[in-house]
Write an enzyme that holds these catalytic residues in place. Structure first.
Site, PDB file in Angstrom:
ATOM      1  N   GLY A 107       0.781  -1.237   0.000  1.00 38.92           N
ATOM      2  CA  GLY A 107       0.000   0.000   0.000  1.00 38.92           C
ATOM      3  C   GLY A 107       0.804   1.273   0.000  1.00 38.92           C
ATOM      4  O   GLY A 107       0.244   2.360  -0.086  1.00 38.92           O
TER       5      GLY A 107
ATOM      6  N   CYS B 206     -12.433   1.097 -29.444  1.00 36.32           N
ATOM      7  CA  CYS B 206     -13.771   1.506 -29.846  1.00 36.32           C
ATOM      8  C   CYS B 206     -14.617   1.605 -28.575  1.00 36.32           C
ATOM      9  O   CYS B 206     -15.498   0.783 -28.323  1.00 36.32           O
ATOM     10  CB  CYS B 206     -14.322   0.457 -30.807  1.00 36.32           C
TER      11      CYS B 206
ATOM     12  N   GLY C  39       3.986  -3.574  -3.567  1.00 30.67           N
ATOM     13  CA  GLY C  39       3.931  -3.859  -5.003  1.00 30.67           C
ATOM     14  C   GLY C  39       4.417  -2.618  -5.725  1.00 30.67           C
ATOM     15  O   GLY C  39       5.578  -2.499  -6.107  1.00 30.67           O
TER      16      GLY C  39
ATOM     17  N   GLU D  83       5.148  -5.620   2.400  1.00 27.56           N
ATOM     18  CA  GLU D  83       4.727  -6.364   1.203  1.00 27.56           C
ATOM     19  C   GLU D  83       4.350  -5.414   0.047  1.00 27.56           C
ATOM     20  O   GLU D  83       3.209  -5.385  -0.399  1.00 27.56           O
ATOM     21  CB  GLU D  83       3.510  -7.201   1.606  1.00 27.56           C
TER      22      GLU D  83
HETATM   23  N1  LLP Z   1      -0.457  -7.185  -0.390  1.00 22.20           N
HETATM   24  C1  LLP Z   1      -1.710  -7.538  -0.681  1.00 22.20           C
HETATM   25  C2  LLP Z   1      -2.368  -8.589   0.095  1.00 22.20           C
HETATM   26  C3  LLP Z   1      -2.392  -6.905  -1.734  1.00 22.20           C
HETATM   27  O1  LLP Z   1      -3.643  -7.252  -2.001  1.00 22.20           O
HETATM   28  C4  LLP Z   1      -1.746  -5.902  -2.474  1.00 22.20           C
HETATM   29  C5  LLP Z   1      -2.428  -5.231  -3.588  1.00 22.20           C
HETATM   30  C6  LLP Z   1      -0.416  -5.572  -2.142  1.00 22.20           C
HETATM   31  C7  LLP Z   1       0.196  -6.229  -1.075  1.00 22.20           C
HETATM   32  C8  LLP Z   1       0.378  -4.539  -2.874  1.00 22.20           C
HETATM   33  O2  LLP Z   1      -0.230  -3.306  -2.858  1.00 22.20           O
HETATM   34  P1  LLP Z   1       0.580  -2.030  -3.385  1.00 22.20           P
HETATM   35  O3  LLP Z   1       1.790  -1.895  -2.519  1.00 22.20           O
HETATM   36  O4  LLP Z   1       0.975  -2.299  -4.793  1.00 22.20           O
HETATM   37  O5  LLP Z   1      -0.356  -0.900  -3.287  1.00 22.20           O
HETATM   38  N2  LLP Z   1      -4.658  -2.276  -9.428  1.00 22.20           N
HETATM   39  C9  LLP Z   1      -4.577  -1.263  -8.386  1.00 22.20           C
HETATM   40  C10 LLP Z   1      -3.929  -1.810  -7.146  1.00 22.20           C
HETATM   41  C11 LLP Z   1      -4.621  -3.025  -6.589  1.00 22.20           C
HETATM   42  C12 LLP Z   1      -3.771  -3.687  -5.530  1.00 22.20           C
HETATM   43  C13 LLP Z   1      -4.338  -4.975  -5.068  1.00 22.20           C
HETATM   44  N3  LLP Z   1      -3.613  -5.527  -3.976  1.00 22.20           N
HETATM   45  C14 LLP Z   1      -3.805  -0.047  -8.928  1.00 22.20           C
HETATM   46  O6  LLP Z   1      -3.481  -0.027 -10.110  1.00 22.20           O
HETATM   47  O7  LLP Z   1      -3.581   0.905  -8.195  1.00 22.20           O
END
Ligand code: LLP
Length: 426
Positions: A228, A342, A271, A269
């Site tokens: 997050g 489209c 992303g 964790e």
């Molecule tokens: N851990 C868990 C259990 C998660 O569900 C997620 C993301 C992360 C870690 C990593 O989250 P991050 O650090 O990337 O925010 N498609 C959306 C984001 C959806 C994330 C879903 N889960 C976007 O493009 O912003």
């Protein structure tokens, strides 16, 4: 209002611009470009945590995963496909390297995690029951919904009573009894309340974690802060103060550790934090349309490639460069940047409710390139074949090393799943 100088400093440096135009000529457009040095920079920023576990859903290219693994980062997987990607990138099953995180098992994935002894982060009590039946002694984590959440969009808020994710915090005392009797091997507690979260909410999670631990009444070896972490998509956004955040978690860790006899590690964790700023989407300008008093610049990438603006109203820096890699400058006009699909919503400049936004941008020419910045997370992984458009290439630049790490999908490959139809029953 956006200033052109923002684009020069934060979206694309001159060298990168040259690389982009060279690759555009070589590979055609659109394509993704990732800069490995930025991924490494972001990994270094998280050294205050004991374990960094990358949420590969942000970007699962095997070659990127290999770089991430070589830099000491562990991984999570949310599907059987992501397990396969992690293994292909050299992560080991049956170790702490790889954890499966979900709210549900499909039959195939349940079989796979049992066979490969992959620790499981359970987001529902049904997962616990199903695993306990097949694999006594299996290592598990518990994903807890602490009763609140936050995200850059409603769609990325993963906590609170409207969220399907995690085990509801009020069920923890009962859960403690269930786990003790199931003989599963509890590793730790995990909370991920959403994506692109502010401090106020992230800070609250530390207290919620201590409360959850107390309610559960079992010793744990680790806590996971989830992902997050935000990145500065807008030039006026600040970087997250990671050290402060790590410190807050350390305080929570000590409180938990002091109440038990074994040490506790802290995992994070992320992303997007590791990969978003490393990635660019490069497209070619194919039409510049005047509509009433404003302009639509239409490029050859659509929301089948980068869906975030259409799905969440997300903002990505956009700039144009000419074929000689010079930044397009000049008089600013009201410009919306759109794709070729489209579908009316195929516009990269829109807000959360889908209203098209016209930005102050210089007008590019046909054949110039359009660069979308901060597109390394949830760009290629959320791409689709909508409008029967093939998946596009991915390139990693690592110093002087420039590699095509995914080639363009061919139309033949796209159609091949439908080529020989089989009669299932008559
Ligand atoms: N851990 C868990 C259990 C998660 O569900 C997620 C993301 C992360 C870690 C990593 O989250 P991050 O650090 O990337 O925010 N498609 C959306 C984001 C959806 C994330 C879903 N889960 C976007 O493009 O912003």
């Amino acid at each position: 209002m956006l200033d052109v100088s923002d684009f020069i400093t934060s979206a694309v440096s001159p060298n990168k611009g040259l690389l982009m135009t060279t690759l555009a000529i070589k590979l055609g457009t659109p394509f993704w470009l990732y800069d490995a040095s930025i991924v490494r920079r972001q990994i270094k920023r998280l050294q205050g945590f004991d374990i960094i576990r990358y949420a590969q859903k942000a970007n699962g290219n095997i070659n990127l995963l290999k770089i991430i693994r070589r830099n000491g980062v562990k991984i999570d997987a949310v599907s059987n496909g992501e397990i396969a990607r992690a293994l292909a990138a050299g992560y080991r099953a049956g170790s702490n390297d790889l954890v499966f995180v979900s709210d549900v098992f499909d039959q195939t994935t349940l079989k796979q995690v049992v066979e490969l002894c992959i620790p499981v982060n359970c987001g529902s009590t049904d997962m616990i029951d199903q695993l306990a039946m097949l694999s006594p002694g299996h290592q598990i984590w518990l994903r807890i919904n602490p009763g609140f959440g936050h995200g850059h969009s409603k769609k990325t808020n993963t906590g609170g009573p409207l969220s399907k994710h995690g085990i509801w915090h009020e069920q923890l005392s009962e859960l403690g009894r269930k786990i003790k009797s199931s003989k599963l091997n509890l590793v730790g507690l995990h909370m991920h309340i959403g994506s692109d979260v502010d401090y106020k909410h992230l800070g609250k999670v530390c207290n919620a974690m201590i409360e959850a631990y107390m309610k559960l009444g079992m010793q744990i070896r680790a806590v996971s802060a989830g992902g997050g972490l935000s990145i500065p998509y807008h030039s006026d956004c600040k970087n997250v103060a990671i050290d402060y955040y790590a410190q807050q978690w350390n305080v929570a860790r000590l409180k938990i550790q002091d109440s038990q006899t074994i040490p506790v590690q802290i995992e994070i964790e992320p992303g997007r934090f590791l990969v978003a700023e490393a990635g660019y989407l490069i497209a070619e300008v194919r039409a510049v349309k005047k509509v009433a008093e404003r302009y639509f610049v239409i490029v050859d990438a659509g929301f089948n490639d980068l869906v975030r603006p259409a799905m969440y109203g997300s903002y990505h820096h956009i700039c144009f460069i000419d074929p000689a890699a010079n930044l397009v400058i000049g008089a600013l006009h009201q410009v919306a940047v759109a794709g070729p699909l489209c579908e009316a919503g195929d516009v990269f400049t829109q807000n959360k409710d889908g209203t098209i936004e016209f930005k102050n941008l210089p007008l590019p020419k046909i054949g110039d390139f359009c660069i979308f910045a901060d597109a390394g997370a949830y760009g290629s992984t959320m791409s689709s074949n909508y409008n029967s458009r093939p998946l596009i290439p991915e390139v990693i630049v690592d110093g002087s090393d420039i590699r095509l790490v995914r080639r363009r999908q061919t139309i033949k490959e796209m159609l091949s799943l439908e080529n020989d139809d089989h009669l299932l029953e008559n």
